[in-house]
Design a protein around this motif. Structure first.
Motif, PDB file in Angstrom:
ATOM      1  N   GLY A  58     108.516  43.117  22.392  1.00 43.33           N
ATOM      2  CA  GLY A  58     108.545  42.170  21.005  1.00 43.33           C
ATOM      3  C   GLY A  58     108.420  40.708  21.399  1.00 43.33           C
ATOM      4  O   GLY A  58     108.378  39.900  20.351  1.00 43.33           O
ATOM      5  N   GLY A  59     107.882  40.256  22.578  1.00 43.04           N
ATOM      6  CA  GLY A  59     107.391  39.111  22.607  1.00 43.04           C
ATOM      7  C   GLY A  59     105.999  38.744  22.248  1.00 43.04           C
ATOM      8  O   GLY A  59     105.114  39.590  22.187  1.00 43.04           O
ATOM      9  N   PHE A  60     105.821  37.423  21.878  1.00 43.32           N
ATOM     10  CA  PHE A  60     104.395  36.962  21.732  1.00 43.32           C
ATOM     11  C   PHE A  60     104.080  35.699  22.472  1.00 43.32           C
ATOM     12  O   PHE A  60     105.058  35.031  22.984  1.00 43.32           O
ATOM     13  CB  PHE A  60     104.427  36.424  20.039  1.00 43.32           C
ATOM     14  CG  PHE A  60     104.377  37.683  19.064  1.00 43.32           C
ATOM     15  CD1 PHE A  60     103.433  38.369  18.723  1.00 43.32           C
ATOM     16  CD2 PHE A  60     105.754  38.117  18.629  1.00 43.32           C
ATOM     17  CE1 PHE A  60     103.512  39.471  17.939  1.00 43.32           C
ATOM     18  CE2 PHE A  60     105.875  39.070  17.779  1.00 43.32           C
ATOM     19  CZ  PHE A  60     104.685  39.826  17.342  1.00 43.32           C
ATOM     20  N   GLU A  65      98.219  32.846  27.604  1.00 44.05           N
ATOM     21  CA  GLU A  65      98.376  33.960  28.361  1.00 44.05           C
ATOM     22  C   GLU A  65      97.128  34.828  28.848  1.00 44.05           C
ATOM     23  O   GLU A  65      97.112  35.629  29.673  1.00 44.05           O
ATOM     24  CB  GLU A  65      99.368  34.897  27.530  1.00 44.05           C
ATOM     25  CG  GLU A  65      99.716  36.194  27.873  1.00 44.05           C
ATOM     26  CD  GLU A  65     100.916  36.204  28.920  1.00 44.05           C
ATOM     27  OE1 GLU A  65     100.818  37.217  29.887  1.00 44.05           O
ATOM     28  OE2 GLU A  65     101.533  35.056  29.338  1.00 44.05           O
ATOM     29  N   MET A  66      96.007  34.552  27.931  1.00 45.78           N
ATOM     30  CA  MET A  66      94.883  35.040  28.234  1.00 45.78           C
ATOM     31  C   MET A  66      94.432  34.895  29.673  1.00 45.78           C
ATOM     32  O   MET A  66      93.983  35.572  30.384  1.00 45.78           O
ATOM     33  CB  MET A  66      93.711  34.466  27.283  1.00 45.78           C
ATOM     34  CG  MET A  66      93.749  35.347  25.847  1.00 45.78           C
ATOM     35  SD  MET A  66      92.456  34.901  24.902  1.00 45.78           S
ATOM     36  CE  MET A  66      92.624  33.271  24.219  1.00 45.78           C
ATOM     37  N   ASP A  67      94.499  33.438  30.184  1.00 46.33           N
ATOM     38  CA  ASP A  67      94.129  33.305  31.319  1.00 46.33           C
ATOM     39  C   ASP A  67      94.887  34.053  32.557  1.00 46.33           C
ATOM     40  O   ASP A  67      94.399  34.434  33.564  1.00 46.33           O
ATOM     41  CB  ASP A  67      94.223  31.658  31.899  1.00 46.33           C
ATOM     42  CG  ASP A  67      93.218  30.955  30.880  1.00 46.33           C
ATOM     43  OD1 ASP A  67      92.043  31.666  30.624  1.00 46.33           O
ATOM     44  OD2 ASP A  67      93.439  29.901  30.559  1.00 46.33           O
ATOM     45  N   ILE A  68      96.471  34.044  32.550  1.00 45.67           N
ATOM     46  CA  ILE A  68      97.237  34.570  33.172  1.00 45.67           C
ATOM     47  C   ILE A  68      96.804  36.152  33.278  1.00 45.67           C
ATOM     48  O   ILE A  68      96.676  36.598  34.231  1.00 45.67           O
ATOM     49  CB  ILE A  68      98.582  34.545  32.660  1.00 45.67           C
ATOM     50  CG1 ILE A  68      99.148  33.052  32.711  1.00 45.67           C
ATOM     51  CG2 ILE A  68      99.451  35.433  33.448  1.00 45.67           C
ATOM     52  CD1 ILE A  68     100.194  32.653  32.119  1.00 45.67           C
TER      53      ILE A  68
END
Length: 75
Positions: A58-60, A65-68
């Motif tokens: 359910g998290g956005f 986050e792409m780099d991670i």
């Protein structure tokens, strides 16, 4: 083959989108995306069926986050 076609017909009757793919030599995969979940249903040549479900937490996340993800899952 009947179970495979019956399953596809049931998805279509319920208007659930699916995509067919082949990842393993001995199976056909049905990939299904529904809100909050993704399913992979594989119909094996020996008649067995394997189902894997991926559930959303359910998290956005923002663009960082792409780099991670790329760093974590790079070869």
């Amino acid at each position: 083959m009947n179970r495979f076609l019956d399953f596809l017909n049931r998805l279509e009757d319920k208007k659930i989108f699916y995509r067919l793919s082949k990842v393993r030599r001995e199976a056909v995969m049905v990939e299904i995306a529904v809100p909050g979940q993704r399913w992979e249903v594989e119909f094996m040549d020996d008649g067995t069926v394997e189902i894997e479900k991926f559930l959303s937490d359910g998290g956005f996340y923002d663009e960082k986050e792409m780099d991670i993800l790329l760093k974590e899952f790079a070869d």
